[in-house]
Design a protein around this motif. Structure first.
Motif, PDB file in Angstrom:
ATOM      1  N   ILE A 155       0.882  -1.172   0.000  1.00 36.02           N
ATOM      2  CA  ILE A 155       0.000   0.000   0.000  1.00 36.02           C
ATOM      3  C   ILE A 155       0.914   1.215   0.000  1.00 36.02           C
ATOM      4  O   ILE A 155       1.432   1.622   1.044  1.00 36.02           O
ATOM      5  CB  ILE A 155      -0.938   0.041   1.223  1.00 36.02           C
ATOM      6  CG1 ILE A 155      -1.735  -1.258   1.356  1.00 36.02           C
ATOM      7  CG2 ILE A 155      -1.894   1.237   1.109  1.00 36.02           C
ATOM      8  CD1 ILE A 155      -2.566  -1.338   2.630  1.00 36.02           C
ATOM      9  N   GLU A 156       1.139   1.799  -1.159  1.00 33.87           N
ATOM     10  CA  GLU A 156       2.059   2.928  -1.260  1.00 33.87           C
ATOM     11  C   GLU A 156       1.356   4.232  -0.888  1.00 33.87           C
ATOM     12  O   GLU A 156       0.144   4.378  -1.045  1.00 33.87           O
ATOM     13  CB  GLU A 156       2.648   3.013  -2.660  1.00 33.87           C
ATOM     14  CG  GLU A 156       3.564   1.842  -2.997  1.00 33.87           C
ATOM     15  CD  GLU A 156       4.317   2.044  -4.285  1.00 33.87           C
ATOM     16  OE1 GLU A 156       4.123   3.096  -4.932  1.00 33.87           O
ATOM     17  OE2 GLU A 156       5.087   1.135  -4.653  1.00 33.87           O
ATOM     18  N   GLU A 157       2.147   5.172  -0.419  1.00 30.87           N
ATOM     19  CA  GLU A 157       1.621   6.447   0.054  1.00 30.87           C
ATOM     20  C   GLU A 157       0.975   7.246  -1.085  1.00 30.87           C
ATOM     21  O   GLU A 157       1.255   6.999  -2.264  1.00 30.87           O
ATOM     22  CB  GLU A 157       2.744   7.260   0.696  1.00 30.87           C
ATOM     23  CG  GLU A 157       3.250   6.676   2.010  1.00 30.87           C
ATOM     24  CD  GLU A 157       2.177   6.660   3.085  1.00 30.87           C
ATOM     25  OE1 GLU A 157       1.378   7.630   3.154  1.00 30.87           O
ATOM     26  OE2 GLU A 157       2.123   5.697   3.864  1.00 30.87           O
ATOM     27  N   PRO A 158       0.128   8.218  -0.754  1.00 32.84           N
ATOM     28  CA  PRO A 158      -0.570   8.985  -1.786  1.00 32.84           C
ATOM     29  C   PRO A 158       0.368   9.782  -2.680  1.00 32.84           C
ATOM     30  O   PRO A 158       1.460  10.174  -2.279  1.00 32.84           O
ATOM     31  CB  PRO A 158      -1.469   9.932  -0.966  1.00 32.84           C
ATOM     32  CG  PRO A 158      -1.580   9.303   0.382  1.00 32.84           C
ATOM     33  CD  PRO A 158      -0.280   8.607   0.598  1.00 32.84           C
ATOM     34  N   LEU A 166      -0.195   2.961  -5.151  1.00 32.29           N
ATOM     35  CA  LEU A 166      -0.261   1.570  -5.594  1.00 32.29           C
ATOM     36  C   LEU A 166      -0.814   0.715  -4.462  1.00 32.29           C
ATOM     37  O   LEU A 166      -0.457   0.898  -3.299  1.00 32.29           O
ATOM     38  CB  LEU A 166       1.135   1.059  -5.974  1.00 32.29           C
ATOM     39  CG  LEU A 166       1.271  -0.438  -6.273  1.00 32.29           C
ATOM     40  CD1 LEU A 166       0.554  -0.798  -7.565  1.00 32.29           C
ATOM     41  CD2 LEU A 166       2.745  -0.834  -6.352  1.00 32.29           C
ATOM     42  N   VAL A 167      -1.692  -0.213  -4.811  1.00 33.81           N
ATOM     43  CA  VAL A 167      -2.193  -1.219  -3.877  1.00 33.81           C
ATOM     44  C   VAL A 167      -2.036  -2.567  -4.570  1.00 33.81           C
ATOM     45  O   VAL A 167      -2.456  -2.735  -5.710  1.00 33.81           O
ATOM     46  CB  VAL A 167      -3.673  -0.971  -3.524  1.00 33.81           C
ATOM     47  CG1 VAL A 167      -4.272  -2.193  -2.839  1.00 33.81           C
ATOM     48  CG2 VAL A 167      -3.828   0.246  -2.623  1.00 33.81           C
ATOM     49  N   ARG A 168      -1.415  -3.535  -3.856  1.00 29.86           N
ATOM     50  CA  ARG A 168      -1.232  -4.855  -4.463  1.00 29.86           C
ATOM     51  C   ARG A 168      -1.289  -5.944  -3.410  1.00 29.86           C
ATOM     52  O   ARG A 168      -0.665  -5.841  -2.350  1.00 29.86           O
ATOM     53  CB  ARG A 168       0.110  -4.942  -5.191  1.00 29.86           C
ATOM     54  CG  ARG A 168       0.270  -6.232  -6.003  1.00 29.86           C
ATOM     55  CD  ARG A 168       1.583  -6.287  -6.765  1.00 29.86           C
ATOM     56  NE  ARG A 168       2.712  -6.491  -5.872  1.00 29.86           N
ATOM     57  CZ  ARG A 168       3.764  -5.681  -5.770  1.00 29.86           C
ATOM     58  NH1 ARG A 168       3.815  -4.586  -6.496  1.00 29.86           N
ATOM     59  NH2 ARG A 168       4.739  -5.944  -4.928  1.00 29.86           N
ATOM     60  N   GLY A 169      -2.081  -6.983  -3.706  1.00 31.44           N
ATOM     61  CA  GLY A 169      -2.133  -8.178  -2.883  1.00 31.44           C
ATOM     62  C   GLY A 169      -1.859  -9.388  -3.738  1.00 31.44           C
ATOM     63  O   GLY A 169      -1.309  -9.284  -4.841  1.00 31.44           O
ATOM     64  N   ASP A 170      -2.267 -10.547  -3.261  1.00 26.26           N
ATOM     65  CA  ASP A 170      -2.002 -11.782  -4.005  1.00 26.26           C
ATOM     66  C   ASP A 170      -2.764 -11.862  -5.321  1.00 26.26           C
ATOM     67  O   ASP A 170      -2.315 -12.543  -6.249  1.00 26.26           O
ATOM     68  CB  ASP A 170      -2.385 -13.004  -3.152  1.00 26.26           C
ATOM     69  CG  ASP A 170      -1.343 -13.323  -2.097  1.00 26.26           C
ATOM     70  OD1 ASP A 170      -0.160 -13.007  -2.315  1.00 26.26           O
ATOM     71  OD2 ASP A 170      -1.724 -13.899  -1.060  1.00 26.26           O
ATOM     72  N   THR A 175      -7.953   1.430 -17.811  1.00 24.72           N
ATOM     73  CA  THR A 175      -7.657   0.272 -16.968  1.00 24.72           C
ATOM     74  C   THR A 175      -7.458   0.736 -15.535  1.00 24.72           C
ATOM     75  O   THR A 175      -6.544   1.508 -15.259  1.00 24.72           O
ATOM     76  CB  THR A 175      -6.403  -0.467 -17.464  1.00 24.72           C
ATOM     77  OG1 THR A 175      -6.644  -0.960 -18.786  1.00 24.72           O
ATOM     78  CG2 THR A 175      -6.059  -1.623 -16.552  1.00 24.72           C
ATOM     79  N   VAL A 176      -8.323   0.294 -14.625  1.00 25.58           N
ATOM     80  CA  VAL A 176      -8.239   0.744 -13.232  1.00 25.58           C
ATOM     81  C   VAL A 176      -7.420  -0.204 -12.364  1.00 25.58           C
ATOM     82  O   VAL A 176      -7.051   0.130 -11.242  1.00 25.58           O
ATOM     83  CB  VAL A 176      -9.637   0.929 -12.620  1.00 25.58           C
ATOM     84  CG1 VAL A 176     -10.424   1.955 -13.411  1.00 25.58           C
ATOM     85  CG2 VAL A 176     -10.393  -0.385 -12.554  1.00 25.58           C
ATOM     86  N   GLY A 177      -7.153  -1.402 -12.864  1.00 27.79           N
ATOM     87  CA  GLY A 177      -6.374  -2.379 -12.114  1.00 27.79           C
ATOM     88  C   GLY A 177      -6.199  -3.634 -12.933  1.00 27.79           C
ATOM     89  O   GLY A 177      -6.762  -3.770 -14.023  1.00 27.79           O
TER      90      GLY A 177
END
Length: 206
Positions: free
Chosen positions: A33-36, A57-61, A93-95
């Motif tokens: 979870i990267e900062e704004p 940036l937000v990233r999980g599995d 593309t949102v994700g």
């Protein structure tokens, strides 16, 4: 310009992100979870830059979410074009899903199949890549896609940082992935998806 409903959703997203960052720092689920990185609002896309101004940036599995390059600056948006042959109108593309990307490469590769934002009505939707290709080849055929949320703020508030996350996984990756659990290790019996485990720990999803 955002509506009062959008402003309320943005406030909730900000609160959720603060909670998720704290829990990740304390317990180490392995998510990113990267900062704004604040972005300038775009009149053509109300609420879109405002959402992505809350995180870089937000990233999980299973997923990676970051701002589309077209919205990073007003100049980039002005230069963005619509492919006249694209049957879906060149959505943003949102994700991306990242389950198809080897874990060791997820920091270098943007991701696998995309989740889209319609440029006109600003709905967030999922369309299987094979169906997208089929639309190119058969533009007069019925379009098969799943609307996930009416707008981007609702998408993140409810489906990325909220109770709709398991259904997002089922829609994009299948119910088998949504319900997959770890068989061994200290988290045996828990959900295999580290983002879902984080949301559960935060009381935001089940």
């Amino acid at each position: 310009m955002t509506s009062p409903d959008d402003s309320a959703a943005l406030a909730r997203i900000g609160e959720k992100l603060a909670l998720l960052r704290r829990l990740e720092a304390e317990r180490g689920f392995g998510v990113v979870i990267e900062e704004p990185a604040p972005l300038e609002p775009l009149a053509d896309l109300p609420g879109v830059a405002e959402v992505y101004s809350l995180f870089r940036l937000v990233r999980g599995d299973n997923f990676r979410f970051a701002p589309p390059p077209e919205i990073l600056t007003p100049q980039a948006w002005s230069a963005a074009t619509v492919d006249p042959d694209d049957p879906m109108g060149s959505p943003l593309t949102v994700g991306h899903e990242v389950r198809s990307v080897p874990p060791g490469l997820r920091g270098d590769i943007t991701g696998g199949d995309p989740i889209y934002l319609d440029r006109e009505d600003l709905q967030v939707y999922w369309m299987a890549p094979d169906d997208y290709v089929f639309q190119y080849e058969h533009p007069d055929s019925d379009v098969e896609f799943t609307v996930i949320a009416a707008d981007l703020a609702t998408f993140f508030d409810e489906h990325v940082f909220g109770p709709g996350y398991p259904e997002l996984v089922a829609t994009v990756l299948g119910p088998g992935v949504r319900d997959q659990r770890l068989r061994t290790g200290r988290h045996a019996g828990e959900y295999a998806d580290n983002w879902r485990r984080l949301l559960i720990a935060a009381g935001l999803a089940s």
